[in-house]
Design an enzyme around this catalytic site. Structure first.
Site, short mmCIF file in Angstrom:
data_model
loop_
_atom_site.label_atom_id
_atom_site.label_comp_id
_atom_site.label_asym_id
_atom_site.label_seq_id
_atom_site.Cartn_x
_atom_site.Cartn_y
_atom_site.Cartn_z
N LYS A 13 -47.84 -19.49 -31.68
CA LYS A 13 -49.30 -19.41 -31.85
C LYS A 13 -50.03 -20.05 -30.66
CE LYS A 13 -49.38 -21.74 -35.66
NZ LYS A 13 -47.99 -22.19 -35.64
N ARG A 88 -54.86 -25.14 -43.37
CA ARG A 88 -53.48 -25.45 -43.73
C ARG A 88 -53.19 -25.17 -45.21
NH1 ARG A 88 -50.65 -27.97 -39.72
NH2 ARG A 88 -51.86 -29.10 -38.17
N ARG A 127 -36.10 -25.08 -26.36
CA ARG A 127 -37.33 -25.58 -25.71
C ARG A 127 -37.16 -27.05 -25.33
NH1 ARG A 127 -42.97 -24.89 -28.84
NH2 ARG A 127 -42.30 -26.67 -30.06
N ARG A 140 -41.98 -34.92 -29.67
CA ARG A 140 -41.33 -35.59 -30.79
C ARG A 140 -40.93 -34.60 -31.88
NH1 ARG A 140 -42.29 -37.16 -35.61
NH2 ARG A 140 -44.46 -36.55 -35.68
N ARG A 150 -41.06 -30.18 -40.87
CA ARG A 150 -42.35 -29.50 -40.67
C ARG A 150 -42.31 -28.09 -41.25
NH1 ARG A 150 -44.01 -29.15 -34.93
NH2 ARG A 150 -46.03 -28.60 -35.79
#
Length: 193
Positions: A13, A88, A127, A140, A150
């Protein structure tokens, strides 16, 4: 053009938002950045947010939507904006929609990045390795365990937004696992530009 980018962390995104900003000439709005700016500027909503944060509490949806409401009044956002990371939850989406209705505005499109979560974890590991190889600080949240946490939070809180926006006829999807340039082309087709 008013656009929301929806999808789990690492779906691309942010990368696509930067390209949209360049192509459409509208700002990408970050709720975190807006919150910090409102607090620093001492706006009425910023002062409310500061009081809540000073107590160690989370800023309410009402305050976050108020900060967005103030931000979209600024000249650079009058022709539109890109939201990435907000809303969210369905409650935030409902509050945001109500605010837009009060202003006589509407969302043009919600673009959801569909991804394979197992491949996404691999993408994040790559990444992190690439970042480290360049001698840069690794994010982090590019740790696979943090990232999986997450993802779980995304599935629990944010994934229900797909059905919400689909029921309103606003949801479009792209395959976020495609190469970056192909995703950009798919988004251009969705937006008609």
């Amino acid at each position: 053009m008013r656009i929301i980018l929806l999808g789990p962390p690492g779906a691309g995104k942010g990368t696509q938002a930067v390209r949209l900003v360049e192509r459409l000439g509208i700002p990408q709005l970050s709720t975190g950045d807006m919150l910090r700016a409102a607090v620093a500027a001492g706006t009425p909503v910023g002062l409310k947010a500061k009081a809540v944060m000073d107590r160690g509490e989370l800023v309410s949806d009402e305050i976050v939507v108020g900060i967005i409401e103030d931000r979209i009044e600024e000249p650079d956002a009058r022709q539109g904006f890109i939201l990435d990371g907000f809303p969210r939850t369905v409650a935030q989406a409902e509050a945001f929609d109500a605010m837009l209705d009060r202003k006589g505005l509407k969302l043009d499109c919600v673009i959801e990045f569909k991804v394979n979560e197992n491949e996404l974890v691999d993408r994040i590991v790559k990444r992190a390795k690439d970042t480290e190889a360049r001698g840069e600080q690794v994010r982090r949240d590019d740790n696979p365990e943090v990232f999986k946490t997450r993802l779980e939070a995304y599935r629990a809180q944010t994934a229900p937004l797909s059905a919400y926006f689909e029921s309103k006829g606003q949801l479009r999807t792209v395959n976020g696992m495609k190469p970056i340039d192909e995703v950009t082309e798919d988004i251009k087709k969705i937006l008609g530009r």
